[in-house]
Design a protein around this motif. Structure first.
Motif, PDB file in Angstrom:
ATOM      1  N   ASP A   1      -1.649  -2.812   4.797  1.00 44.61           N
ATOM      2  CA  ASP A   1      -0.438  -3.423   4.568  1.00 44.61           C
ATOM      3  C   ASP A   1       0.169  -3.324   4.763  1.00 44.61           C
ATOM      4  N   PRO A   2       1.564  -3.617   5.049  1.00 45.13           N
ATOM      5  CA  PRO A   2       2.437  -3.376   6.155  1.00 45.13           C
ATOM      6  C   PRO A   2       3.265  -2.379   5.926  1.00 45.13           C
ATOM      7  N   HIS A   3       2.940  -1.956   4.249  1.00 47.32           N
ATOM      8  CA  HIS A   3       3.376  -0.764   3.993  1.00 47.32           C
ATOM      9  C   HIS A   3       3.101   0.882   4.634  1.00 47.32           C
ATOM     10  N   ASP A   4       2.055   0.345   4.929  1.00 49.46           N
ATOM     11  CA  ASP A   4       0.965   1.605   5.011  1.00 49.46           C
ATOM     12  C   ASP A   4       1.019   2.526   7.084  1.00 49.46           C
TER      13      ASP A   4
ATOM     14  N   VAL B   1      -7.720   7.006   9.129  1.00 48.61           N
ATOM     15  CA  VAL B   1      -6.476   7.246   8.553  1.00 48.61           C
ATOM     16  C   VAL B   1      -6.910   6.152   7.858  1.00 48.61           C
ATOM     17  N   VAL B   2      -7.249   5.067   8.333  1.00 53.17           N
ATOM     18  CA  VAL B   2      -6.991   3.594   7.622  1.00 53.17           C
ATOM     19  C   VAL B   2      -7.903   3.364   6.743  1.00 53.17           C
TER      20      VAL B   2
ATOM     21  N   TYR C   1      -1.911  -3.981  11.519  1.00 50.55           N
ATOM     22  CA  TYR C   1      -2.214  -5.380  11.309  1.00 50.55           C
ATOM     23  C   TYR C   1      -2.078  -5.788   9.661  1.00 50.55           C
TER      24      TYR C   1
ATOM     25  N   ILE D   1       1.809   5.344  12.468  1.00 55.99           N
ATOM     26  CA  ILE D   1       3.010   6.110  13.629  1.00 55.99           C
ATOM     27  C   ILE D   1       2.484   6.717  14.657  1.00 55.99           C
ATOM     28  N   ARG D   2       1.826   7.737  14.065  1.00 57.33           N
ATOM     29  CA  ARG D   2       1.505   9.055  14.922  1.00 57.33           C
ATOM     30  C   ARG D   2       0.976   8.405  15.975  1.00 57.33           C
TER      31      ARG D   2
ATOM     32  N   TYR E   1       3.427   2.861   8.518  1.00 57.42           N
ATOM     33  CA  TYR E   1       4.104   4.415   8.624  1.00 57.42           C
ATOM     34  C   TYR E   1       2.770   4.984   8.829  1.00 57.42           C
ATOM     35  N   TYR E   2       1.583   5.485   8.293  1.00 53.97           N
ATOM     36  CA  TYR E   2       0.737   6.131   8.044  1.00 53.97           C
ATOM     37  C   TYR E   2       0.115   6.490   9.656  1.00 53.97           C
TER      38      TYR E   2
ATOM     39  N   MET F   1       3.024   6.391  18.516  1.00 54.74           N
ATOM     40  CA  MET F   1       4.400   6.818  18.954  1.00 54.74           C
ATOM     41  C   MET F   1       4.234   7.559  19.654  1.00 54.74           C
TER      42      MET F   1
END
Lengths: 330, 322, 281
Positions: free
Chosen positions: A164-167, A97-98, A161, A172-173, A169-170, A176
Motif C-alpha cells: 500500500d502506498p500508505h505503508d 516487515v511487509v 511499490y 522508510i528506515r 512509512y513502514y 533512508m
C-alpha cells in the motif's frame, strides 16, 4: 607523532565525544547534576545515551566491515553497500516487515533475523557466482556485487511499490537509515553480534595485511586465505545484517572511514583496525548529534549529515594528505 | 585555379526561394490560426458537453465524484482509488508518479481532474487538448472549494456546492466544551509500527488540513511551527512537544491491531498523553484522503478529544477526592 | 659480514628435499599445462626452470608452492606430501617470490613488508618480537635493502622492489625458495645485483633455489641443475653439466630455433646466442 600516540589521542578524544554527545540536545543536560528533574534524567539515560551508543557502535561496525571488504578485494571501492550485502540486509528486513513477522526468536527480533538472512543471501549469491565462474578477478567480483546491490535495491523498491502506498512509512528506515532508538533494546539486538564480529576481525588483522600484498604472497607466507576469507565474511555478514536491521542503510561511512584512517594512521591493519572502528563510531555520533539538534525538534536524516561531513574531509585528505603513496589505491 | 563548370540548370535556388517560402509561411500561419481557434472552440465545447468523460487523478477526487452521484461520467481512476468499492472496477490510469499516458489517451477523456502538484501530467494533457481542472487540497478551504469545482466540472454545480456546504456545516455543528486546550500530536506515519518501540515519526505540521481540523475541535497542534509539511521527529523531540493527546494514524488497507500500534508509545512513558492513556491509533486508509470522508476523520478526532476530556476531568476529580 | 647460520637454525628438520612425482596439472580439462612431470630436487641445489612462454614454468612452481590445487600426481617435501602440511608448516619450509613487475605493491614500508615474512613464526597474538626484527634486519642487509627500509614500497624502482620481495622471502627462513622470473624486465646492472643476492643467499643459508628464468646463459652459468619444459613435458631434468654436453640440440628443441655456441667464459662454461634470421616474423 607516532602512530601509537595518534591512536591514543583518537581513543581519548572519541571517549570525550561519546561522553559529551548525550549532554547535547534540545537542552543541555549534565548527568549527575542534582538539580536535574527526573524527566531530564530520563531523557539522558533512556533517549540520548542509547541513541549515542547505537550511533557509535553502528558507525564502528559499518566502517570496520568496509575496511575488511576493501582489504579482501584489494579494491578501494569495496564496502558492504557497493557489494550489495547491506542492500540484501535492508531487503530482508523490509520483507520481514511487509510480511508482518514480528516477535523474536531466542531473544533476537524477527527483523534482525530477516536482515541477517538477507545479507547472508547476498554474500552466498556473490561467492556462489565467483566460485561458479572460478573467477579470481576482483573487478568482476566488484561488478557482480554492484549488480547485486541494484537487484536488492530494486527488490526493496518493489516491496514498497506493491505494498500500500500508505505503508511506505513502514520501510522508510531501510530506505533512508537512521539511529533513533529509545531504551537499550535496539542496542542489545546487535551489540552481541558486533562484539563477536569485532573479535573475529581483530584476530585476523595481520592476515588482512597479507591479503593486501596479494593472495599468492599471503598464501606462501602461511596465511590460510580460505579460512581467513570465510571467517571475515561470516563476521562482516553478521555485523552488517544485524546493524542494518536497526539502523538501515548508512552507506557513506563504510566506504570513506577506512581510507581516512589508513592515511591518517597506518596501512598496517593492526593500527588501522582500531582507528577505523573508533573514527567510524565518532563520525556517526557527531553526525547524529548534528542531525538531531540543528532544526530540533525536526530531525535531518543522518545519512545527509554523514555525507556532508565526510565528503569534504575525504576530499581534503585525497588532495592534501598524501602520506603513504596515493590514499585511494590499495 | 580550377574553374567550376557553369550550371546547366536554368534556375538556381535563389530564384525560387522567396516566392515559394513565402507561400509556405503564409499557409503555416493560416493553419495555425485555424487550429488555435478550433482548439479554443473544442475546449469550450468539451467543458460544456452534457455527458463529459472524466478521469480522476486522486482518490479524494474519485470519492467526491461518487458522493455527487456523478460516477456515470467517470471513465478512469488511479491505482489507489479503492473507495467506494465500485471504483475498483473502473479502468486504471496509473499512480501519482507513474501515470499511464497511453491509457489516458485511449480513454478519450473530455475533462481530467487532478491535483495542482501534477506538473508534467498537466503539461501532457494540455498538449493533447484535454480539459484540465486543477484542485488544491492543502487546507480545508481548498478541500471545500475542490468539491464545488468538481461538481461544476461534472455539470452538477448546485449539488457540488451543497455537498461542500453540508460538510462544512457538519463540522461547525459539533461544538466542543473542553476543560482546556489540549496539545495534539498527530502522527501520520512512522517506521517500525507494532515493534514495541518508537523510531522516526512523521508528524502533521501546522500547515496541513489535519492541523485545521484539530483547531476546529478546540485543540492545538503540538507542532506549532515547522518549515516542513510533515516534519520527522524522534524520541527527545516528541518529549519536547509535550503532547496531551497522541493520534497515531495507520493509513493503510492492511489492518493492524490498533492496541499494538498504541502500545509502542508506552516506550515514552514520560509523556502526559501516555500517562493519561490518551494514545489513539486510527487505522484505515480514509485518513489520508482529503475527500468527502473528511467528516469521518473529523468525527474520529472528535471522539479522541472527548475521550481525553473525560479522562482528564475524571483524573482531576480523583485528585480532588484525595 | 654476515654470520653463517648453522643448520640447526632451520626451523624445519634436517635435509629438506623436494620430490615431484607424475605431476599433471590443467586449468581446463583436456589441456594439461604440466604433463606427467617427475623430478627429484635435493637440498642445497640451485635449479633453473627454462622453457618457452606458456610452457608451464610458472605453473610448476605455483604447484610446488601449493598455490594451485594439484589433483593428479603429487609433490613431496621431506617425504611428506605438501597437501598434508598446514599452511604455517608449509610457509616455514618453502618461500615464494612472485613476479614483482606484474603487481602494484602494497603501501607498506619496506621494513614492514619484510617483517611480515615472519608471519609463520608468530603465535596467535601476532606481535613481531626482537628475534623477528633481528632476522628481518639480517634479511634486509643480505639483500641490500637497508637504505630504503622506511620508504613506502610504492616509491621503489623495479630492481629495488624485486630485492624487497626477495628479502621478505629470506626473512621466512625456508629451506626452499621459489622465484618466478626474478630478473625479467631489469637492466643488466640490476640483473647482476639480483643474481649476486641470490648467490649470497645460497652461500650463506644453503637455501635450495628454484628459479624460473628466460635468461638461459645466466641459468647455465649459475645454477647447478636445469629443468627444461616443452609444453608441460620435461625434456631435460638434471645437472647443468649434462645439459651443456648436449646444449645446442636441447636448446633448439626447447625454443624451436638454433643457438650458436660461444665458447670460453671465465667460469669455463659456454654461452649460447640465438642465430640471426631464424625466426621469420
Amino acid at each position: 607523532m607516532s602512530v601509537g600516540k595518534r591512536l591514543l589521542l583518537l581513543s581519548f578524544s572519541s571517549m570525550i565525544i561519546v561522553i559529551f554527545a548525550p549532554c547535547i540536545g534540545m537542552e543541555f543536560i549534565v548527568p549527575f547534576d542534582l538539580k536535574n528533574t527526573t524527566l531530564q534524567m530520563e531523557i539522558f539515560t533512556r533517549l540520548r545515551l542509547p541513541r549515542v551508543l547505537v550511533a557509535f557502535f553502528a558507525g564502528a561496525g559499518l566502517s570496520l566491515c568496509g575496511m575488511v571488504f576493501q582489504a579482501l578485494f584489494r579494491n578501494p571501492l569495496a564496502d558492504p553497500f557497493t557489494l550489495g550485502i547491506a542492500s540484501g540486509a535492508s531487503c530482508g528486513a523490509a520483507l520481514t516487515v511487509v510480511l508482518g513477522f514480528t516477535g523474536a526468536l531466542l531473544g533476537v527480533p524477527a527483523v534482525t533475523i530477516g536482515a541477517f538472512l538477507g545479507s547472508a543471501c547476498a554474500t552466498l549469491l556473490l561467492f556462489g557466482f565467483a566460485s561458479y565462474r572460478r573467477s579470481t578477478d576482483k573487478l568482476t567480483f566488484l561488478l557482480a556485487g554492484v549488480a547485486l546491490s541494484f537487484l536488492f535495491s530494486s527488490l526493496l523498491m518493489f516491496f514498497q511499490y506493491i505494498s500500500d502506498p500508505h505503508d511506505s512509512y513502514y520501510i522508510i528506515r531501510w530506505l533512508m537509515g537512521g539511529v533513533e532508538a529509545i531504551g537499550y533494546k535496539a542496542l542489545f539486538s546487535f551489540l552481541p553480534f558486533e562484539i563477536i564480529g569485532i573479535i573475529i576481525i581483530f584476530s585476523q588483522l595481520p592476515q588482512l595485511d597479507h591479503l593486501l600484498t596479494g593472495d599468492d604472497i599471503a598464501q606462501s607466507r602461511g596465511v590460510d586465505i580460505k579460512r581467513t576469507r570465510i571467517l571475515l565474511l561470516l563476521a562482516t555478514t553478521m555485523m552488517v545484517g544485524t546493524i542494518v536491521a536497526v539502523c538501515g542503510p548508512i552507506g557513506f561511512i563504510g566506504l570513506i572511514v577506512p581510507h581516512i584512517s589508513r592515511s591518517l594512521f597506518s596501512w598496517k591493519h593492526l593500527w588501522a583496525g582500531p582507528a577505523t572502528a573508533l573514527s567510524g563510531g565518532v563520525l556517526l555520533v557527531i553526525a547524529d548529534t548534528i542531525a538531531r539538534t540543528v532544526i530540533a525538534p525536526t530531525e535531518i536524516p543522518v545519512g545527509v549529515i554523514t555525507a556532508l561531513l565526510g565528503a569534504p574531509f575525504f576530499l581534503w585528505i585525497l588532495f592534501h594528505h598524501n602520506g603513504n603513496g596515493k590514499v585511494h589505491e590499495l | 585555379m580550377i574553374k567550376r563548370p557553369a550550371k546547366t540548370s536554368d534556375f538556381t535556388p535563389n530564384d525560387y526561394r522567396p516566392a515559394c517560402y513565402r507561400w509556405l509561411i503564409w499557409s503555416i500561419i493560416i493553419v495555425y490560426v485555424f487550429c488555435f481557434n478550433c482548439k479554443k472552440n473544442r475546449e469550450l465545447l468539451r467543458l460544456n458537453t452534457p455527458k463529459p468523460r472524466i478521469i480522476s487523478f486522486a482518490p479524494s477526487i474519485t470519492e467526491t465524484i461518487y458522493a455527487l452521484g456523478a460516477q456515470e461520467h467517470l471513465v478512469g481512476v488511479t491505482d489507489f482509488c479503492t473507495y467506494p468499492p465500485e471504483a475498483v472496477q473502473l479502468p486504471r490510469v496509473g499512480g501519482y508518479i507513474n501515470p499511464n499516458y497511453e491509457q489516458i489517451l485511449s480513454l478519450k477523456p473530455d475533462i481530467t481532474i487532478l491535483l495542482k502538484e501534477h506538473g508534467s501530467l498537466i503539461a501532457f494533457l494540455e498538449q493533447h487538448k484535454i480539459g484540465v481542472v486543477k484542485i488544491d487540497n492543502e487546507n480545508l478551504a481548498g478541500i471545500f472549494s475542490s468539491i464545488s469545482r468538481i461538481g461544476a466540472a461534472c455539470g452538477l454545480k448546485e449539488r457540488g456546492d451543497s455537498l461542500a456546504a453540508g460538510i462544512e456545516s457538519a463540522m461547525k455543528m459539533t461544538t466542543v466544551s473542553l476543560s482546556r486546550k489540549p496539545k495534539i500530536l498527530f502522527c501520520v506515519g512512522r517506521d517500525k509500527p507494532g515493534s514495541g518501540t518508537i523510531g522516526k515519526v512523521f508528524l502533521a505540521g501546522p500547515r496541513t488540513f489535519y492541523s485545521e481540523l484539530i483547531m476546529r475541535l478546540g485543540g492545538e497542534n503540538a507542532v506549532s511551527d515547522s518549515v516542513f509539511a510533515y516534519p520527522s521527529v524522534a524520541g527527545e523531540g516528541i518529549i519536547h512537544l509535550v503532547p496531551d493527546i497522541i493520534i497515531d494514524v495507520m493509513a493503510s488497507n492492511k489492518l493492524m491491531d490498533p492496541s499494538k500500534v498504541s502500545a509502542d508509545w508506552n516506550e515514552l512513558g514520560m509523556l502526559p498523553a501516555v500517562k493519561l492513556g490518551a494514545v489513539y491509533a486510527i487505522t484505515g486508509n480514509y485518513i489520508s484522503i482529503p475527500g468527502p470522508r473528511i467528516v469521518k476523520i473529523f468525527n474520529d478526532l472528535h471522539r479522541c478529544i472527548n475521550d481525553w476530556n473525560v479522562r482528564i476531568t475524571l483524573g482531576s476529580a480523583c485528585l480532588r477526592f484525595k | 659480514m654476515h654470520k653463517r647460520l648453522e643448520r640447526t637454525d632451520y626451523p624445519g628438520e634436517c635435509m629438506p628435499s623436494l620430490q615431484i612425482a607424475n605431476l599433471t596439472f590443467n586449468y581446463e580439462p583436456g589441456k594439461p599445462v604440466i604433463d606427467n612431470l617427475s623430478v627429484v630436487i635435493n637440498n642445497g641445489e640451485t635449479w633453473s626452470i627454462i622453457g618457452k612462454n606458456g610452457s608451464g614454468k610458472s605453473t610448476l612452481i605455483r604447484c610446488i608452492a601449493r598455490l594451485e590445487p594439484v589433483k593428479r600426481g603429487a609433490v613431496f617435501l621431506d617425504t611428506k606430501e605438501i597437501l598434508d602440511y598446514s599452511s604455517i608448516e608449509m610457509a616455514r619450509k618453502c618461500a615464494y617470490v612472485p613476479q614483482a613487475t606484474l603487481r602494484i605493491p602494497p603501501s607498506f614500508t619496506v621494513l614492514e613488508y619484510v617483517l611480515m615474512g615472519r608471519y609463520p613464526y608468530c603465535g596467535f597474538p601476532m606481535r613481531y618480537g626482537s628475534d623477528d626484527r633481528k632476522i628481518a634486519a639480517e634479511a634486509m642487509e643480505l639483500t641490500d635493502t637497508v637504505p630504503f627500509a622506511h620508504r613506502s614500497m610504492r616509491t621503489l624502482s623495479g630492481g629495488e622492489l624485486q630485492r624487497v620481495f626477495i628479502a621478505g622471502a629470506v626473512a621466512q627462513r625456508t629451506a626452499i625458495m621459489l622465484l618466478d622470473e626474478p630478473v625479467s624486465f631489469l637492466d643488466s646492472m640490476h640483473q647482476e645485483m639480483i643474481h649476486a643476492t641470490l648467490d649470497r643467499i645460497h652461500r650463506e643459508y644453503g637455501t635450495t633455489l628454484i628459479t624460473v628464468t628466460h635468461d638461459i646463459n645466466a641459468a647455465l652459468q649459475r645454477s647447478t641443475h636445469v629443468l627444461a619444459l616443452v609444453a608441460g613435458k620435461q625434456v631435460y631434468a638434471g645437472a647443468t653439466q649434462g645439459f651443456l654436453n648436449d646444449a645446442a640440440s636441447l636448446l633448439s628443441t626447447i625454443y624451436g630455433i638454433t643457438f650458436e655456441k660461444i665458447a670460453g667464459s671465465s667460469s669455463g662454461r659456454a654461452f649460447f646466442m640465438p642465430q640471426k634470421g631464424e625466426v621469420v616474423v
